[in-house]
Design an enzyme around this catalytic site. Structure first.
Site, PDB file in Angstrom:
ATOM      1  N   SER A   1      34.917  36.449  21.769  1.00  0.00           N
ATOM      2  CA  SER A   1      33.817  37.116  20.897  1.00  0.00           C
ATOM      3  C   SER A   1      33.067  36.003  20.539  1.00  0.00           C
ATOM      4  CB  SER A   1      34.685  37.508  19.780  1.00  0.00           C
ATOM      5  OG  SER A   1      33.896  38.536  18.893  1.00  0.00           O
ATOM      6  N   THR A   2      33.006  35.583  19.118  1.00  0.00           N
ATOM      7  CA  THR A   2      31.725  34.907  18.492  1.00  0.00           C
ATOM      8  C   THR A   2      31.740  33.540  19.573  1.00  0.00           C
ATOM      9  OG1 THR A   2      32.049  35.694  16.522  1.00  0.00           O
ATOM     10  CG2 THR A   2      30.657  33.862  16.598  1.00  0.00           C
TER      11      THR A   2
ATOM     12  N   MET B   1      36.338  35.678  16.279  1.00  0.00           N
ATOM     13  CA  MET B   1      36.962  36.036  14.918  1.00  0.00           C
ATOM     14  C   MET B   1      37.936  37.230  15.386  1.00  0.00           C
ATOM     15  SD  MET B   1      36.485  34.810  11.999  1.00  0.00           S
ATOM     16  CE  MET B   1      37.080  35.404  10.207  1.00  0.00           C
TER      17      MET B   1
ATOM     18  N   HIS C   1      32.830  40.596  23.420  1.00  0.00           N
ATOM     19  CA  HIS C   1      32.306  41.468  22.430  1.00  0.00           C
ATOM     20  C   HIS C   1      30.750  41.487  22.102  1.00  0.00           C
ATOM     21  CE1 HIS C   1      36.464  41.326  20.213  1.00  0.00           C
ATOM     22  NE2 HIS C   1      36.792  41.893  21.254  1.00  0.00           N
TER      23      HIS C   1
ATOM     24  N   ASP D   1      41.852  40.051  18.090  1.00  0.00           N
ATOM     25  CA  ASP D   1      41.686  40.722  19.403  1.00  0.00           C
ATOM     26  C   ASP D   1      42.386  39.934  20.591  1.00  0.00           C
ATOM     27  OD1 ASP D   1      41.387  42.848  21.249  1.00  0.00           O
ATOM     28  OD2 ASP D   1      39.223  42.245  21.635  1.00  0.00           O
TER      29      ASP D   1
END
Length: 357
Positions: A174-175, A298, A201, A301
Site C-alpha cells: 500500500s503506502t 497502513m 492499493h 490488509d
C-alpha cells in the site's frame, strides 16, 4: 492533536472541496491553501504543515518541481491530488519516485454520488501520510542508476510451457508500495521459477501506468492483469485499481490453466483490490508453492490471507520496519507471528531466489 494540512491547487473549487472534506475529520485541520507551487512553497516554509496535498498540474510552478523543492528544503509528507487525463498517471508515478507518499484521485465535485466514500478515502490517506517515515521515501534515482545491471528480458514470451507453475509470489503493498515494488521486482531475474501476482492499493486508472513503468525497469514481463490472463512463470500481473484479483482453474484452448478473475466485490478492510482476497485465492490453488510478501502499507490488509497461506504450507515474508514507509501491514504480520522471515527490502530478492531455486 490535529494533523495540520496545507492544500496546493490552482482550482478554487478543488481547494474548497478538499478543505470541507478534511475539516470534517476530527483529527485533521486545514491550516491554509495555496494557488500554485510557488505560493505553496512560501506557505510550507511559514506554516510548517504536517501533510501537503499537492496538485500535479499547475501554472507558475508545477507539482513535480514543487515536490522536488519540498523534499530538498522542507521534507514533509506529500499526497498527490491527481486528475485522470493525458500523462496524469505518468506524472503521478514520477512523483512517487520524487518522494510522494500517497495519491488521491481529484474529486469531481461536491454533487458526486461517490463523494462520501471518496471523502473517507481522502481523510484516511492524509492520516496515513502523516505517519510516513520520510527517510525511506528517498528518490529511486540510486536504484535507477543500476538499470544497466538488469538482465535482458527473454525474447520469446510465447515460449512453450514447461509444465505447471513451480512457485507463486503473491505480493501485497500500500503506502510506499510503488517504490518498494520497483526495487524488489527490478531485482528479480527473468528466469525466476515463479509467477508473480501483485496487489498495490492505488486508484483505478493508475495501475496500468505503474505496470508499464515496472515493465520498463525489470527483467520480468509486467502487465496490468486482465480477465482470463494465464498465470505464468516470469510474468508479473498487477491487480487493476478498484478490482479484486483472484485465481481460478479454467480450460484454455483445451488445456487446464490457472487464470485471473477480476471482480468488483465488496471492499475488504476498505480496500479493492485486497491482498487478503488474492492470498486466500492462491493459497487454495497452489498451497505450499506460495510465498506471500507483505510490504509497506497502513492497516492490516494481507494478514488474514497470509494466515491461509500458512495453513496450506506456504511461506510468509514481511518487510522489516527499517525499510518501510508505513509499518502497518508488515507490522500486523509480525504481531500475529505469521512471518517466516522479516527482511529489509534490499535483502528480499536474494532470499526469495534461495527459496524458489
Amino acid at each position: 492533536m490535529f494533523i495540520r494540512a496545507l492544500i496546493v491547487d490552482d482550482s478554487a473549487l478543488i481547494r474548497k472541496v478538499l478543505s470541507d472534506i478534511l475539516n470534517q475529520d476530527p483529527k485533521i485541520s486545514v491550516i491554509g491553501t495555496a494557488v500554485n507551487g510557488k505560493d505553496g512553497l512560501e506557505k510550507i516554509k511559514r506554516l510548517k504543515p504536517d501533510v501537503v496535498l499537492l496538485d500535479n498540474i499547475m501554472p507558475v510552478l508545477d507539482g513535480l518541481k514543487t515536490l522536488s523543492h519540498i523534499m530538498k528544503e522542507f521534507p514533509t509528507p506529500v499526497v498527490i491530488v491527481s486528475a485522470l487525463g493525458e500523462r496524469a498517471e505518468e506524472i503521478t508515478l514520477t512523483a512517487f519516485e520524487y518522494g510522494a507518499v500517497e495519491v488521491i484521485e481529484k474529486p469531481a465535485g461536491i454533487l458526486s454520488q461517490s463523494m462520501p466514500e471518496m471523502a473517507e478515502e481522502i481523510c484516511r490517506k492524509v492520516r496515513t501520510a502523516s505517519k510516513a517515515n520520510l527517510k525511506n521515501l528517498g528518490c529511486m534515482r540510486d536504484f535507477e542508476s543500476r538499470s544497466s545491471e538488469i538482465s535482458p528480458k527473454k525474447e520469446n514470451w510465447l515460449r512453450e510451457r514447461s509444465g505447471s507453475v513451480r512457485n507463486v509470489l503473491a505480493i501485497g503493498a500500500s503506502t510506499g508500495g510503488p517504490r518498494a515494488l520497483e526495487k524488489l521486482i527490478g531485482s528479480l531475474p527473468a528466469d525466476i521459477p515463479a509467477a508473480v501476482l501483485v496487489v498495490q492499493h492505488m486508484p483505478q486508472g493508475f495501475t496500468a501506468s505503474l505496470s508499464k513503468r515496472l515493465d520498463e525497469k525489470s527483467a520480468l514481463r509486467v502487465k496490468e492483469a486482465q480477465e482470463g490472463d494465464i498465470v505464468e512463470e516470469g510474468t508479473v500481473l498487477i491487480a487493476p485499481g478498484n478490482y479484486h484479483m483472484e485465481i481460478s482453474r479454467n480450460k484454455v484452448n483445451g488445456f487446464e490453466e490457472n487464470t485471473v478473475h477480476l471482480s468488483c466485490g465488496p471492499k475488504e478492510l476498505g480496500s479493492r483490490p485486497s491482498a487478503n482476497v488474492l492470498f486466500r485465492s492462491v493459497a487454495s490453488i497452489y498451497g505450499s508453492r506460495v510465498i506471500s510478501l507483505i510490504l509497506t502499507g497502513m492497516n492490516c490488509d494481507g494478514a488474514d490471507g497470509a494466515e491461509e497461506v500458512k495453513k496450506m504450507g506456504g511461506k510468509v515474508i514481511a518487510e522489516a520496519r527499517s525499510s518501510c514507509v508505513i509499518y502497518g501491514m508488515p507490522g500486523e504480520i509480525v504481531r500475529r507471528n505469521l512471518a517466516d522471515l522479516v527482511l529489509p527490502l534490499d535483502k528480499m530478492a536474494e532470499e526469495i531466489l534461495k527459496i524458489v531455486k
